[in-house]
Design a protein around this motif. Structure first.
Motif, PDB file in Angstrom:
ATOM      1  N   ALA A  26     -13.708  -3.974   3.719  1.00  0.00           N
ATOM      2  CA  ALA A  26     -12.726  -3.710   2.668  1.00  0.00           C
ATOM      3  C   ALA A  26     -13.256  -2.614   1.753  1.00  0.00           C
ATOM      4  O   ALA A  26     -14.328  -2.755   1.173  1.00  0.00           O
ATOM      5  N   HIS A  27     -12.484  -1.521   1.631  1.00  0.00           N
ATOM      6  CA  HIS A  27     -12.971  -0.398   0.828  1.00  0.00           C
ATOM      7  C   HIS A  27     -11.886   0.096  -0.112  1.00  0.00           C
ATOM      8  O   HIS A  27     -11.035  -0.686  -0.546  1.00  0.00           O
ATOM      9  N   ASN A  28     -11.875   1.382  -0.454  1.00  0.00           N
ATOM     10  CA  ASN A  28     -11.091   1.879  -1.570  1.00  0.00           C
ATOM     11  C   ASN A  28      -9.605   2.032  -1.240  1.00  0.00           C
ATOM     12  O   ASN A  28      -9.234   2.558  -0.189  1.00  0.00           O
ATOM     13  N   GLY A  29      -8.757   1.618  -2.186  1.00  0.00           N
ATOM     14  CA  GLY A  29      -7.323   1.747  -2.022  1.00  0.00           C
ATOM     15  C   GLY A  29      -6.628   1.914  -3.358  1.00  0.00           C
ATOM     16  O   GLY A  29      -7.260   1.898  -4.419  1.00  0.00           O
ATOM     17  N   VAL A  80      -2.155   0.423  -0.633  1.00  0.00           N
ATOM     18  CA  VAL A  80      -2.706   1.033   0.575  1.00  0.00           C
ATOM     19  C   VAL A  80      -4.218   0.998   0.438  1.00  0.00           C
ATOM     20  O   VAL A  80      -4.757   1.197  -0.655  1.00  0.00           O
ATOM     21  N   GLN A  81      -4.907   0.713   1.534  1.00  0.00           N
ATOM     22  CA  GLN A  81      -6.345   0.471   1.442  1.00  0.00           C
ATOM     23  C   GLN A  81      -7.079   0.947   2.687  1.00  0.00           C
ATOM     24  O   GLN A  81      -6.573   0.841   3.813  1.00  0.00           O
ATOM     25  N   ALA A  82      -8.280   1.481   2.474  1.00  0.00           N
ATOM     26  CA  ALA A  82      -9.156   1.893   3.565  1.00  0.00           C
ATOM     27  C   ALA A  82     -10.024   0.726   4.012  1.00  0.00           C
ATOM     28  O   ALA A  82     -10.482  -0.066   3.188  1.00  0.00           O
ATOM     29  N   TRP A  83     -10.276   0.656   5.322  1.00  0.00           N
ATOM     30  CA  TRP A  83     -11.111  -0.400   5.895  1.00  0.00           C
ATOM     31  C   TRP A  83     -12.164   0.181   6.847  1.00  0.00           C
ATOM     32  O   TRP A  83     -12.503  -0.429   7.855  1.00  0.00           O
ATOM     33  N   TYR A  84     -12.705   1.368   6.521  1.00  0.00           N
ATOM     34  CA  TYR A  84     -13.619   2.028   7.454  1.00  0.00           C
ATOM     35  C   TYR A  84     -12.975   2.067   8.847  1.00  0.00           C
ATOM     36  O   TYR A  84     -11.840   2.517   8.978  1.00  0.00           O
ATOM     37  N   TYR A 130      -5.334   6.638  -0.362  1.00  0.00           N
ATOM     38  CA  TYR A 130      -4.605   6.596  -1.622  1.00  0.00           C
ATOM     39  C   TYR A 130      -3.191   7.168  -1.458  1.00  0.00           C
ATOM     40  O   TYR A 130      -2.965   8.092  -0.677  1.00  0.00           O
ATOM     41  N   TYR A 131      -2.264   6.618  -2.240  1.00  0.00           N
ATOM     42  CA  TYR A 131      -0.885   7.103  -2.257  1.00  0.00           C
ATOM     43  C   TYR A 131      -0.728   8.099  -3.395  1.00  0.00           C
ATOM     44  O   TYR A 131      -1.035   7.799  -4.545  1.00  0.00           O
ATOM     45  N   TYR A 132      -0.221   9.302  -3.067  1.00  0.00           N
ATOM     46  CA  TYR A 132      -0.042  10.338  -4.082  1.00  0.00           C
ATOM     47  C   TYR A 132       1.186  11.178  -3.748  1.00  0.00           C
ATOM     48  O   TYR A 132       1.251  11.819  -2.687  1.00  0.00           O
ATOM     49  N   ASN A 133       2.160  11.131  -4.620  1.00  0.00           N
ATOM     50  CA  ASN A 133       3.343  11.989  -4.535  1.00  0.00           C
ATOM     51  C   ASN A 133       3.996  11.984  -3.152  1.00  0.00           C
ATOM     52  O   ASN A 133       4.297  13.030  -2.569  1.00  0.00           O
TER      53      ASN A 133
END
Length: 496
Positions: A390-393, A405-409, A449-452
């Motif tokens: 579990a990593h950055n989201g 939304v999230q990163a999981w390697y 990450y969600y952006y625009n």
């Protein structure tokens, strides 16, 4: 641009090889040493696996249980629109931030700036060589902030590695002027105790406050002595960043924090914080601090005040990061089981370890409490050679829903719904198959990450990915436009 693969349906859960039991047992019994978070100065790591693990991964690919090596698979509601491989900076890709039409990509060798005015064709604007893991990154106006958490010979971008046992070694925060995106200028540096593993900015009109998270003191390190029970607070004047200085070191754990093993086997001893997320519109912050989760007030940004503190000594090994929902009545904490160096998304580990922990915030003011509701973890099968954690989201801004939304390697990118805190569910995914079937390799998305209107992912090994998400639950977010986004400095998306 790399070739894009079509969706393939995932079948049953991947079986667990008996040989994997030794690895997982090591994760749970070795305690803090096994939960050293995030890679170090070196590039993506590899370690050998058994013959039976290799055979299982090969068989799982052949049967369709997992994607093939480097094969891209995704749910029907996600489209992979672009990939930009690494270029001059060959190190580990780390975090992402955004400003206007630009994305800024951290890398252990420096940082890279992309023009994303056309998300389907990102263009490199600049690549800045400035080695020093993790190069965690933030931007505010004309300033860019970069974390150094590896012992260097000095504070320059030409520094070399040097033992932390030497007093002359340097770790801390670097500040760049990015008024000219094509030619960033290094303007300031502030040394901080135990370096800067991550940092979080609290922007104000005249100043930017920087909360520096670092940990793991050692009596042999002159600039990182135990106890290390707080964070460094740096004040950066916007008009004179060369005058940046530490203005406080608040003690967050007067009792020393979670003791870890042997009291709490398999749990990291708290010796500082790994990451902090602030919600300036609500004067709140959430801290992921090794063995502890924190909720605190930042009404006075120089003097953060603890409101509540929680532990999970059953299923959390290392409190890694935090995310508020838009309503500021929930926090998602992540557990970095295995430290980003082990395969933990499998039946052997199970659904509750190495997962997200969802907490409701109950009460008001300084009497608010964090109350645990449930865990969320991707259940898509991963090979025993795939580092998954579990990593950055980030939040996906939709009124009335809690979406992330999230990163999981190597578990890829997951989009999930936690509107019901007790019943989170995945609604979309994107991932690549294993980098290797012969070795455990650290790779996959570090941040997503969600952006625009798009999802941007920084893959540790494969580069910068752009995804388009088309789903009735998330489509309203496409109307929300931001000028600047540092995910750990969460905006109020609907009150601007």
């Amino acid at each position: 641009m790399t070739s894009l693969h079509t969706t393939r349906v995932r079948r049953r859960r991947l079986g667990v090889a008996a040989a994997a039991a030794g690895l997982i047992a090591t994760l749970f019994t070795a305690g803090p040493a096994a939960a050293t978070p995030d890679p170090g100065d070196k590039a993506a790591t590899r370690s050998g696996v058994s013959v039976s693990q290799q055979a299982e991964a090969t068989a799982a690919i052949k049967s369709g249980e997992i994607p093939g090596v480097d094969e891209i698979v995704h749910s029907d509601n996600i489209t992979h629109v672009a990939n930009v491989p690494k270029d001059a900076l060959k190190g580990t890709n780390s975090d992402l931030v955004f400003q206007g039409k630009y994305a800024f990509s951290g890398n252990y060798d420096g940082f890279r700036i992309f023009d994303i005015s056309n998300p389907k064709s990102p263009r490199t604007v600049a690549q800045v060589l400035c080695p020093g893991s993790q190069n965690d990154i933030s931007v505010s106006g004309d300033l860019l902030f970069l974390s150094t958490d590896s012992s260097r010979s000095d504070n320059s971008c030409a520094s070399t590695t040097q033992p932390a046992t030497e007093k002359s070694s340097w770790e801390g925060m670097k500040v760049f002027d990015i008024s000219d995106k094509r030619n960033p200028q290094y303007v300031a540096a502030v040394e901080t105790a135990c370096g800067s593993h991550t940092h979080t900015i609290v922007p104000e009109r005249k100043n930017v406050y920087v909360y520096v998270s670092s940990y793991s003191p050692n009596e042999t390190f002159p600039d990182c002595q135990p106890p290390h029970d707080g964070i460094s607070v740096i004040k950066v004047p916007r008009n004179a960043p060369e005058k940046s200085r530490i203005v406080n070191f608040p003690i967050l754990f007067p009792d020393g924090g979670n003791p870890g093993a042997p009291d709490n086997p398999g749990v990291s001893k708290t010796t500082g914080c790994h990451d902090i997320t602030v919600l300036p519109s609500k004067d709140l912050a959430a801290g992921a601090c090794m063995g502890d989760g924190l909720l605190f007030s930042i009404k006075d940004p120089e003097n953060p005040k603890i409101i509540d503190r929680v532990q999970d000594n059953v299923n959390f090994a290392f409190w890694h990061s935090a995310t508020f929902n838009q309503g500021a009545n929930k926090v998602v904490f992540t557990d970095e089981l295995g430290g980003g160096g082990a395969a933990t998304c499998n039946d052997e580990v199970g659904p509750n370890r190495g997962a997200d922990g969802i907490y409701d915030i109950i009460g008001r003011g300084d009497h608010r409490k964090l109350v645990f509701r449930s865990y969320f973890k991707i259940d898509r099968p991963q090979a025993e050679t795939e580092v998954c954690v579990a990593h950055n989201g980030s939040i996906i801004p939709v009124k009335g829903r809690d979406l992330m939304v999230q990163a999981w390697y190597q578990g890829g990118v997951s989009v999930w719904d936690f509107t019901n805190s007790s019943k989170p569910k995945e609604i979309a995914f994107f991932e690549r198959g294993p980098v290797s079937t012969a070795a455990v390799t650290t790779a996959g998305p570090w941040s997503a990450y969600y952006y625009n209107g798009y999802i941007y992912s920084n893959d540790i090994a494969k580069g910068f990915d752009v995804l388009r998400l088309d789903d009735w639950r998330t489509d309203p977010a496409k109307r929300v436009r931001m000028h600047e986004l540092n995910v750990q400095t969460q905006p109020d998306y609907f009150d601007r």
